[in-house]
Design a protein around this motif. Sequence first.
Motif, PDB file in Angstrom:
ATOM      1  N   SER A 155      62.336  53.608  27.490  1.00 14.42           N
ATOM      2  CA  SER A 155      62.931  53.814  26.169  1.00 14.42           C
ATOM      3  C   SER A 155      61.804  53.811  25.154  1.00 14.42           C
ATOM      4  CB  SER A 155      63.946  52.712  25.828  1.00 14.42           C
ATOM      5  OG  SER A 155      63.278  51.540  25.390  1.00 14.42           O
TER       6      SER A 155
ATOM      7  N   GLU B 211      60.574  56.560  35.957  1.00 15.91           N
ATOM      8  CA  GLU B 211      61.402  57.488  36.732  1.00 15.91           C
ATOM      9  C   GLU B 211      62.532  58.121  35.940  1.00 15.91           C
ATOM     10  OE1 GLU B 211      60.883  55.196  40.976  1.00 15.91           O
ATOM     11  OE2 GLU B 211      61.676  54.177  39.214  1.00 15.91           O
ATOM     12  N   LEU B 212      63.075  57.388  34.964  1.00 17.68           N
ATOM     13  CA  LEU B 212      64.229  57.870  34.211  1.00 17.68           C
ATOM     14  C   LEU B 212      64.016  57.703  32.720  1.00 17.68           C
ATOM     15  CD1 LEU B 212      67.062  56.191  36.323  1.00 17.68           C
ATOM     16  CD2 LEU B 212      66.443  58.619  36.348  1.00 17.68           C
ATOM     17  N   PHE B 213      64.655  58.588  31.960  1.00 14.59           N
ATOM     18  CA  PHE B 213      64.577  58.504  30.503  1.00 14.59           C
ATOM     19  C   PHE B 213      65.804  59.192  29.941  1.00 14.59           C
ATOM     20  CE2 PHE B 213      62.063  59.921  26.500  1.00 14.59           C
ATOM     21  CZ  PHE B 213      62.446  58.785  25.807  1.00 14.59           C
TER      22      PHE B 213
ATOM     23  N   LEU C 295      68.866  48.793  36.931  1.00 17.34           N
ATOM     24  CA  LEU C 295      67.636  49.499  36.585  1.00 17.34           C
ATOM     25  C   LEU C 295      66.766  48.575  35.744  1.00 17.34           C
ATOM     26  CD1 LEU C 295      69.187  52.912  35.402  1.00 17.34           C
ATOM     27  CD2 LEU C 295      68.327  52.380  37.684  1.00 17.34           C
TER      28      LEU C 295
ATOM     29  N   VAL D 104      70.126  62.594  30.496  1.00 16.09           N
ATOM     30  CA  VAL D 104      69.456  61.756  31.493  1.00 16.09           C
ATOM     31  C   VAL D 104      68.411  62.621  32.193  1.00 16.09           C
ATOM     32  CG1 VAL D 104      69.720  60.291  33.517  1.00 16.09           C
ATOM     33  CG2 VAL D 104      71.559  60.403  31.806  1.00 16.09           C
TER      34      VAL D 104
ATOM     35  N   CYS E 231      64.862  62.919  34.627  1.00 14.42           N
ATOM     36  CA  CYS E 231      64.118  62.193  35.659  1.00 14.42           C
ATOM     37  C   CYS E 231      62.914  63.013  36.098  1.00 14.42           C
ATOM     38  CB  CYS E 231      64.997  61.853  36.858  1.00 14.42           C
ATOM     39  SG  CYS E 231      65.395  63.249  37.929  1.00 14.42           S
TER      40      CYS E 231
ATOM     41  N   GLN F 231      68.082  55.018  23.318  1.00 13.52           N
ATOM     42  CA  GLN F 231      67.712  55.244  24.718  1.00 13.52           C
ATOM     43  C   GLN F 231      67.912  53.964  25.524  1.00 13.52           C
ATOM     44  OE1 GLN F 231      64.037  55.911  23.143  1.00 13.52           O
ATOM     45  NE2 GLN F 231      64.213  58.114  22.858  1.00 13.52           N
TER      46      GLN F 231
ATOM     47  N   HIS G 179      64.215  47.973  32.677  1.00 12.48           N
ATOM     48  CA  HIS G 179      63.859  48.566  31.385  1.00 12.48           C
ATOM     49  C   HIS G 179      62.357  48.459  31.138  1.00 12.48           C
ATOM     50  CE1 HIS G 179      63.968  48.243  26.726  1.00 12.48           C
ATOM     51  NE2 HIS G 179      63.821  49.499  27.095  1.00 12.48           N
TER      52      HIS G 179
ATOM     53  N   THR H 272      71.284  53.614  27.947  1.00  5.67           N
ATOM     54  CA  THR H 272      71.076  53.443  29.389  1.00  5.67           C
ATOM     55  C   THR H 272      71.703  52.149  29.879  1.00  5.67           C
ATOM     56  OG1 THR H 272      68.970  54.633  29.134  1.00  5.67           O
ATOM     57  CG2 THR H 272      69.367  53.551  31.240  1.00  5.67           C
TER      58      THR H 272
ATOM     59  N   ASN I 111      63.068  52.232  37.584  1.00  7.37           N
ATOM     60  CA  ASN I 111      62.885  51.844  36.197  1.00  7.37           C
ATOM     61  C   ASN I 111      63.274  52.978  35.261  1.00  7.37           C
ATOM     62  OD1 ASN I 111      60.582  53.600  36.049  1.00  7.37           O
ATOM     63  ND2 ASN I 111      59.314  51.978  36.918  1.00  7.37           N
ATOM     64  N   TYR I 112      63.596  52.600  34.049  1.00 11.84           N
ATOM     65  CA  TYR I 112      63.887  53.595  33.019  1.00 11.84           C
ATOM     66  C   TYR I 112      63.125  53.234  31.760  1.00 11.84           C
ATOM     67  CZ  TYR I 112      67.025  50.513  30.329  1.00 11.84           C
ATOM     68  OH  TYR I 112      67.537  49.504  29.547  1.00 11.84           O
TER      69      TYR I 112
END
Length: 327
Positions: free
Chosen positions: A161, A204-206, A183, A132, A134, A168, A185, A172, A158-159
């Motif tokens: 993929s 923000e996230l991956f 979150l 994870v 960020c 991913q 996508h 998540t 948000n994340y």
Amino acid sequence: MPLTRRHALAALSLPLAAALPGPARAQAPGAAGTITLIVPTAPAGTTDFAARLLAEPLTQELGQTVVVENRAGANGALGTGHVARARPDGLTLLVQYSGYHVGSPAVVPNLGYDVKRDFAPMALLMDSPQVVFCNPRLPAKTLAELIAHAKANPGKLNYASSGNGSMQHLGTELLKQRAGIDLVHVPYRGTGPVTQDLLAGRVELFMTTPPPLMPFVRDGSLRALAITSAERHPALPDVPTLAESGLPDLTIIAWFAVFAPAATPAPVLARLTQAIDKVVATPEFRRKAEEQGAVIRPMSPADLGRRVVAELDEWTRVVRSAGIQAE
């Protein structure tokens, strides 16, 4: 029977054939020519890394040129479908990512191929836990802090993929379910574009496999919050597992493996699989893979086939539970 010109030429060729070295005299099974490793992703991702790590030493092992060709598109279906329809002569192989092989079919009902029917499993190249990641601007230095921040701001984080149905994406979504967070996508077309936007703070996230992002963790451009394996990885010793971060009994492992068209003759598969296994077993291959956060776990073709079936069933359940639909 009179000796024809054709018979005479054949007779004259016998002493020459006998004098040739073994490989030229009795060629190994499979068509002569360049072997193409089809990668169904854009360059810069872990699938591409795995294929290029394999190509050069496999060329040396086989004495036959091996090249990598990226055929990205349609969440991996473009390149995967190309191999499913390729001539089964051992010259076109698929270096595949589990997210596309067992994730995409769980989301998309008709991809134009059947991963259980249209491919012959050959060799597992590597397992890779997800990490994870960020952007450091996010006010969270641990996964527990991220979960608390997400709960305080539902639907505002948000994340990314590399596509709908990728590991991913599904990984998540599973993390969201277990953590009880909301979150948003944001699907991309490959890891490269995600990385650019993650570094810029546009996402923000991956959650992804480590290799393409390791340099950015090392220089502080990105933060690694947690690893999805059951144990920490030597390449990321300071990154805790999900269990250590408050989410026990949750592991998410991606894999990268080689497949051939299903009708490829058994002798050809055996020859190529043996060569690939020899490359993967070398200290150099293992060292380069493990430096990037991957894990080498040899697996027979039969076991790889059983893994495909089991994980396809598992991710289908996750997709149905999360209500994920094709986009």
